[in-house]
Design a protein around this motif. Sequence first.
Motif, short mmCIF file in Angstrom:
data_model
loop_
_atom_site.label_atom_id
_atom_site.label_comp_id
_atom_site.label_asym_id
_atom_site.label_seq_id
_atom_site.Cartn_x
_atom_site.Cartn_y
_atom_site.Cartn_z
N UNK A 56 6.33 -3.88 -1.95
CA UNK A 56 7.66 -3.83 -2.55
C UNK A 56 8.58 -4.82 -1.83
N UNK A 57 9.61 -5.21 -2.53
CA UNK A 57 10.60 -6.10 -1.92
C UNK A 57 11.23 -5.37 -0.73
N UNK A 58 11.27 -6.04 0.40
CA UNK A 58 11.87 -5.45 1.58
C UNK A 58 10.87 -5.10 2.66
N UNK A 59 9.59 -4.94 2.28
CA UNK A 59 8.56 -4.62 3.28
C UNK A 59 8.14 -5.89 4.00
N UNK A 60 7.70 -6.88 3.23
CA UNK A 60 7.37 -8.21 3.77
C UNK A 60 6.36 -8.20 4.92
N UNK A 61 5.21 -7.57 4.68
CA UNK A 61 4.12 -7.66 5.65
C UNK A 61 3.44 -9.01 5.50
N UNK A 62 2.65 -9.39 6.50
CA UNK A 62 1.96 -10.67 6.37
C UNK A 62 0.78 -10.55 5.40
N UNK A 63 0.28 -11.68 4.99
CA UNK A 63 -0.78 -11.73 3.97
C UNK A 63 -2.01 -10.93 4.40
N UNK A 64 -2.37 -10.97 5.68
CA UNK A 64 -3.56 -10.28 6.17
C UNK A 64 -3.47 -8.78 5.97
N UNK A 65 -2.27 -8.23 6.11
CA UNK A 65 -2.09 -6.78 5.95
C UNK A 65 -2.37 -6.37 4.51
N UNK A 66 -1.86 -7.14 3.56
CA UNK A 66 -2.09 -6.81 2.16
C UNK A 66 -3.54 -7.01 1.79
N UNK A 67 -4.16 -8.07 2.31
CA UNK A 67 -5.57 -8.34 2.04
C UNK A 67 -6.43 -7.20 2.59
N UNK A 68 -6.07 -6.68 3.74
CA UNK A 68 -6.80 -5.59 4.36
C UNK A 68 -6.75 -4.33 3.46
N UNK A 69 -5.57 -4.02 2.95
CA UNK A 69 -5.42 -2.84 2.09
C UNK A 69 -6.21 -3.00 0.80
N UNK A 70 -6.23 -4.19 0.24
CA UNK A 70 -7.01 -4.41 -0.98
C UNK A 70 -8.50 -4.22 -0.71
N UNK A 71 -8.96 -4.67 0.45
CA UNK A 71 -10.37 -4.53 0.79
C UNK A 71 -10.75 -3.07 0.99
N UNK A 72 -9.81 -2.26 1.47
CA UNK A 72 -10.08 -0.85 1.75
C UNK A 72 -10.18 -0.01 0.47
N UNK A 73 -9.52 -0.49 -0.59
CA UNK A 73 -9.46 0.32 -1.83
C UNK A 73 -10.81 0.39 -2.52
#
Length: 201
Positions: free
Chosen positions: A184-201
């Motif tokens: 969401x707008x306002x969180x702004x984690x780095x790309x690796x964090x989002x990639x990690x969550x996608x891999x976990x799903x």
Amino acid sequence: MAAARERLLQILEDLTAEEFRKFVFHLESIPDRSVRIPRGKLEKVSPVELAELLARYFPGKELEVAAHALGKIPRRDLLRDLGDVAVGDRPSGRGTPVIDLVEAAAVQPSCVSQQQLMKLARKLGRKWKTIAIEFLEVENSRLEQIEEENHKDVVMQAFYMLCEWRNREGGKATAANLYLILDQVGVNLDHDAYAFLRECA
């Protein structure tokens, strides 16, 4: 397969906004990893545009891909609407009913593990408390307790905060749901964090 595409569009339009976001998210984890819709094309995509993309990137298999994503949400009531539409070609000349693919794909997603939460905690850094309050809705009194018990250890503070969220959410504490909250707008984690969550799903 024009009729199949029309039925797919009907199903996509029946999803709520949140369910549609989850559907798009789970397209990242389809079994056939040799084909991917570019992520840029999935941003702010409409149901009509998504139906067209599925038909373009997965010709003849768009319902199979949809069944996989719908099973992950899960919206089995919509999956049943696919009925006995056949997908793909078999040596026998007959397709596989979508509903059979649904039963194979619709596995309830599991909750994030402590190991996964620890890896994510390392990526949150000092943003962890802001994320906890604004997006994960963890009580401030509990956050203060976590800070006191893990003095100066930011990673452990973030880890126990995420554990608090997981314990509260129960069966809803999946990587997919956590991704949707943090994307969401306002969180702004780095790309690796989002990639990690996608891999976990």
